[in-house]
Motif scaffolding. Structure first.
Motif, short mmCIF file in Angstrom:
data_model
loop_
_atom_site.label_atom_id
_atom_site.label_comp_id
_atom_site.label_asym_id
_atom_site.label_seq_id
_atom_site.Cartn_x
_atom_site.Cartn_y
_atom_site.Cartn_z
N CYS A 163 36.93 40.74 49.17
CA CYS A 163 36.38 41.12 47.88
C CYS A 163 37.46 41.64 46.93
O CYS A 163 38.20 42.57 47.25
N CYS A 209 37.15 45.35 46.10
CA CYS A 209 37.60 46.20 47.21
C CYS A 209 39.12 46.30 47.17
O CYS A 209 39.69 47.38 47.36
N HIS A 248 32.14 49.32 49.48
CA HIS A 248 31.58 48.03 49.06
C HIS A 248 30.05 48.04 49.11
O HIS A 248 29.45 48.40 50.12
N HIS A 251 30.54 42.79 43.83
CA HIS A 251 30.79 44.17 44.28
C HIS A 251 30.31 45.01 43.11
O HIS A 251 30.84 44.85 41.98
ZN ZN Z 1 33.99 44.85 47.60
#
Ligand code: ZN
Ligand code: AMP
Length: 137
Positions: free
Chosen positions: A5, A8, A47, A98
């Motif tokens: 991600c 992230c 997340h 996200h």
């Molecule tokens: Zn994430």
């Protein structure tokens, strides 16, 4: 999933960003493709795909951060207003899966149309109201 991600990676510093504020729960960065001057994103460090997956503590905290950062953007950039936006799901315009909250400074006459007006009928409004009220109660 979370290790792929992009937010992230931004939150943990793997990908560089223009960070405005950071603490143990969130990172606030400038959007790379800003809708207006100073467009910022609040990104929780943990997340969660969207609002419906976000834990209660972060959910409440994000609005406190939005208020603090929004006030700072308004003051430093001489903005005339601030939009707080948050997209959930592809149909709603979410492109990064996200959770994040947009803080969008607004300037008189900037012409941004974030919420175009639509149309409805009293019957349709009542039908929707009845369904949602039944779900909530
Ligand atoms: Zn994430
Ligand atoms: P949304 O469409 O609500 O999912 O918003 C995603 C936002 O993330 C968009 O406004 C993008 O411009 C922004 N964005 C995507 N990648 C980056 C990045 N690496 N750094 C900063 N902003 C980004």
């Amino acid at each position: 999933m979370a290790d792929m991600c992009i937010f992230c990676k931004i939150a943990n510093g793997e990908i560089p960003s223009n960070c405005l504020y950071e603490d143990e729960l969130v990172k606030v960065i400038l959007d790379l493709s800003p809708a207006s001057k100073g467009h910022a994103l609040i990104i929780p460090k943990r997340h969660a795909k969207d609002l419906f997956e976000l834990d209660e503590e972060t959910k409440a905290y994000v609005l406190q951060v939005a208020s603090k950062v929004g006030a700072a953007l308004k003051k430093t950039l001489n903005a005339d207003g601030i939009n707080i936006m948050q997209n959930n799901g592809e149909a709603a315009g979410q492109t990064v899966m996200h959770f994040h909250m947009h803080i969008i400074p607004r300037y008189k006459g900037d012409g941004l149309q974030l919420f175009p007006s639509g149309e409805s009928t009293p019957e349709e409004l009542k039908e929707i109201r009845d369904k949602v009220v039944a779900e909530l109660n």
